[in-house]
Design a protein around this motif. Structure first.
Motif, PDB file in Angstrom:
ATOM      1  N   PRO A 191      -6.488  11.754  -8.513  1.00 15.41           N
ATOM      2  CA  PRO A 191      -6.127  10.449  -7.939  1.00 15.41           C
ATOM      3  C   PRO A 191      -6.073   9.373  -9.019  1.00 15.41           C
ATOM      4  O   PRO A 191      -6.677   9.513 -10.086  1.00 15.41           O
ATOM      5  N   LEU A 192      -5.351   8.320  -8.730  1.00 14.06           N
ATOM      6  CA  LEU A 192      -5.302   7.149  -9.601  1.00 14.06           C
ATOM      7  C   LEU A 192      -6.159   6.061  -8.974  1.00 14.06           C
ATOM      8  O   LEU A 192      -6.181   5.907  -7.754  1.00 14.06           O
ATOM      9  N   THR A 193      -6.841   5.289  -9.789  1.00 15.65           N
ATOM     10  CA  THR A 193      -7.621   4.156  -9.303  1.00 15.65           C
ATOM     11  C   THR A 193      -6.677   2.993  -9.088  1.00 15.65           C
ATOM     12  O   THR A 193      -5.924   2.629  -9.991  1.00 15.65           O
ATOM     13  N   VAL A 194      -6.690   2.420  -7.897  1.00 19.18           N
ATOM     14  CA  VAL A 194      -5.727   1.363  -7.576  1.00 19.18           C
ATOM     15  C   VAL A 194      -6.392   0.045  -7.182  1.00 19.18           C
ATOM     16  O   VAL A 194      -5.745  -0.823  -6.624  1.00 19.18           O
ATOM     17  N   GLU A 195      -7.677  -0.104  -7.483  1.00 17.75           N
ATOM     18  CA  GLU A 195      -8.346  -1.364  -7.189  1.00 17.75           C
ATOM     19  C   GLU A 195      -7.606  -2.506  -7.874  1.00 17.75           C
ATOM     20  O   GLU A 195      -7.165  -2.389  -9.014  1.00 17.75           O
ATOM     21  N   ASP A 196      -7.470  -3.617  -7.164  1.00 16.67           N
ATOM     22  CA  ASP A 196      -6.802  -4.827  -7.655  1.00 16.67           C
ATOM     23  C   ASP A 196      -5.304  -4.659  -7.881  1.00 16.67           C
ATOM     24  O   ASP A 196      -4.661  -5.552  -8.418  1.00 16.67           O
ATOM     25  N   ALA A 197      -4.739  -3.523  -7.509  1.00 20.45           N
ATOM     26  CA  ALA A 197      -3.292  -3.339  -7.635  1.00 20.45           C
ATOM     27  C   ALA A 197      -2.600  -4.036  -6.462  1.00 20.45           C
ATOM     28  O   ALA A 197      -3.141  -4.119  -5.363  1.00 20.45           O
ATOM     29  N   VAL A 198      -1.414  -4.533  -6.706  1.00 22.49           N
ATOM     30  CA  VAL A 198      -0.649  -5.221  -5.664  1.00 22.49           C
ATOM     31  C   VAL A 198       0.118  -4.192  -4.844  1.00 22.49           C
ATOM     32  O   VAL A 198       0.944  -3.457  -5.382  1.00 22.49           O
ATOM     33  N   PRO A 199      -0.147  -4.114  -3.533  1.00 20.60           N
ATOM     34  CA  PRO A 199       0.558  -3.131  -2.714  1.00 20.60           C
ATOM     35  C   PRO A 199       2.002  -3.530  -2.442  1.00 20.60           C
ATOM     36  O   PRO A 199       2.335  -4.708  -2.343  1.00 20.60           O
ATOM     37  N   VAL A 200       2.853  -2.520  -2.333  1.00 23.70           N
ATOM     38  CA  VAL A 200       4.266  -2.701  -2.010  1.00 23.70           C
ATOM     39  C   VAL A 200       4.506  -2.075  -0.643  1.00 23.70           C
ATOM     40  O   VAL A 200       4.130  -0.928  -0.413  1.00 23.70           O
ATOM     41  N   HIS A 201       5.125  -2.831   0.258  1.00 21.77           N
ATOM     42  CA  HIS A 201       5.415  -2.314   1.596  1.00 21.77           C
ATOM     43  C   HIS A 201       6.910  -2.088   1.818  1.00 21.77           C
ATOM     44  O   HIS A 201       7.301  -1.505   2.818  1.00 21.77           O
ATOM     45  N   ASP A 202       7.725  -2.568   0.890  1.00 19.73           N
ATOM     46  CA  ASP A 202       9.172  -2.400   0.962  1.00 19.73           C
ATOM     47  C   ASP A 202       9.646  -1.793  -0.361  1.00 19.73           C
ATOM     48  O   ASP A 202      10.038  -2.513  -1.281  1.00 19.73           O
ATOM     49  N   PRO A 203       9.589  -0.455  -0.502  1.00 13.93           N
ATOM     50  CA  PRO A 203       9.924   0.174  -1.776  1.00 13.93           C
ATOM     51  C   PRO A 203      11.395   0.002  -2.158  1.00 13.93           C
ATOM     52  O   PRO A 203      12.267  -0.052  -1.300  1.00 13.93           O
ATOM     53  N   THR A 204      11.614  -0.079  -3.451  1.00 13.84           N
ATOM     54  CA  THR A 204      12.941  -0.265  -4.019  1.00 13.84           C
ATOM     55  C   THR A 204      13.466   1.068  -4.567  1.00 13.84           C
ATOM     56  O   THR A 204      12.739   1.749  -5.307  1.00 13.84           O
ATOM     57  N   PRO A 205      14.693   1.446  -4.223  1.00  7.64           N
ATOM     58  CA  PRO A 205      15.262   2.668  -4.798  1.00  7.64           C
ATOM     59  C   PRO A 205      15.249   2.604  -6.330  1.00  7.64           C
ATOM     60  O   PRO A 205      15.551   1.569  -6.922  1.00  7.64           O
ATOM     61  N   GLY A 206      14.861   3.721  -6.930  1.00  6.61           N
ATOM     62  CA  GLY A 206      14.760   3.805  -8.379  1.00  6.61           C
ATOM     63  C   GLY A 206      13.347   3.600  -8.883  1.00  6.61           C
ATOM     64  O   GLY A 206      13.040   3.939 -10.019  1.00  6.61           O
ATOM     65  N   ASP A 207      12.476   3.062  -8.038  1.00  4.81           N
ATOM     66  CA  ASP A 207      11.103   2.831  -8.464  1.00  4.81           C
ATOM     67  C   ASP A 207      10.217   4.040  -8.182  1.00  4.81           C
ATOM     68  O   ASP A 207      10.474   4.836  -7.280  1.00  4.81           O
ATOM     69  N   ILE A 208       9.153   4.139  -8.974  1.00  6.47           N
ATOM     70  CA  ILE A 208       8.168   5.203  -8.864  1.00  6.47           C
ATOM     71  C   ILE A 208       6.889   4.577  -8.323  1.00  6.47           C
ATOM     72  O   ILE A 208       6.438   3.543  -8.826  1.00  6.47           O
ATOM     73  N   TYR A 209       6.316   5.212  -7.303  1.00  2.00           N
ATOM     74  CA  TYR A 209       5.138   4.658  -6.634  1.00  2.00           C
ATOM     75  C   TYR A 209       4.039   5.696  -6.494  1.00  2.00           C
ATOM     76  O   TYR A 209       4.284   6.899  -6.578  1.00  2.00           O
ATOM     77  N   PHE A 210       2.832   5.190  -6.202  1.00  2.00           N
ATOM     78  CA  PHE A 210       1.686   6.033  -5.880  1.00  2.00           C
ATOM     79  C   PHE A 210       1.186   5.635  -4.502  1.00  2.00           C
ATOM     80  O   PHE A 210       1.012   4.452  -4.205  1.00  2.00           O
ATOM     81  N   TRP A 211       1.009   6.625  -3.632  1.00  2.00           N
ATOM     82  CA  TRP A 211       0.485   6.427  -2.281  1.00  2.00           C
ATOM     83  C   TRP A 211      -0.959   6.912  -2.315  1.00  2.00           C
ATOM     84  O   TRP A 211      -1.229   8.116  -2.346  1.00  2.00           O
ATOM     85  N   SER A 212      -1.901   5.972  -2.353  1.00  2.00           N
ATOM     86  CA  SER A 212      -3.307   6.324  -2.554  1.00  2.00           C
ATOM     87  C   SER A 212      -3.908   7.106  -1.399  1.00  2.00           C
ATOM     88  O   SER A 212      -4.845   7.876  -1.594  1.00  2.00           O
ATOM     89  N   ARG A 213      -3.396   6.943  -0.219  1.00  2.00           N
ATOM     90  CA  ARG A 213      -3.956   7.624   0.957  1.00  2.00           C
ATOM     91  C   ARG A 213      -3.901   9.147   0.812  1.00  2.00           C
ATOM     92  O   ARG A 213      -4.790   9.856   1.264  1.00  2.00           O
TER      93      ARG A 213
END
Length: 122
Positions: A48-70
């Motif tokens: 897992p990656l630590t995501v404390e203090d990271a800004v969540p994204v609720h509307d992902p943009t095509p071309g972007d890479i994301y991590f879903w912590s759940r």
């Protein structure tokens, strides 16, 4: 970084964030990606990656890479179906600069080797 799948590759740039630096520390790695919703390729990371203090994204943009912590999944979005991501949201890790169409068309399941751009051998 470079994402290699079959005889194709996609180039990506990671953001300068703690989560992205943690991902970089895992490289090289191989991830089995699935395409469940016809908008992103996603697969579980080995750690897992630590995501404390990271800004969540609720509307992902095509071309972007994301991590879903759940579920500890990395996701590479290639299409926008207008769906909002529920809490806790996604954490943006970077962007695919070239080869997104090849990855999008790689099938429902694809094995991807992720290497740092500087260390792409072996």
């Amino acid at each position: 970084m470079v994402l290699r799948f079959g005889d194709r590759a996609a180039a990506a740039t990671l953001t300068d964030t703690p989560a992205s630096r943690q991902l970089t520390a895992m490289l090289p790695l191989t991830v089995q990606l699935k395409d469940v919703w016809a908008q992103a390729k996603s697969g579980r990371l080995p750690h897992p990656l630590t995501v404390e203090d990271a800004v969540p994204v609720h509307d992902p943009t095509p071309g972007d890479i994301y991590f879903w912590s759940r579920t500890e999944v990395i996701a590479i979005y290639y299409d926008d179906l207008g769906q909002a991501v529920p809490d806790p949201g996604l954490i943006r890790l970077g962007v695919v600069n070239a080869g997104l169409d090849s990855l999008a068309n790689a099938g429902k399941r694809v094995t991807v080797r992720i290497d740092s751009a500087a260390g792409t051998s072996s």
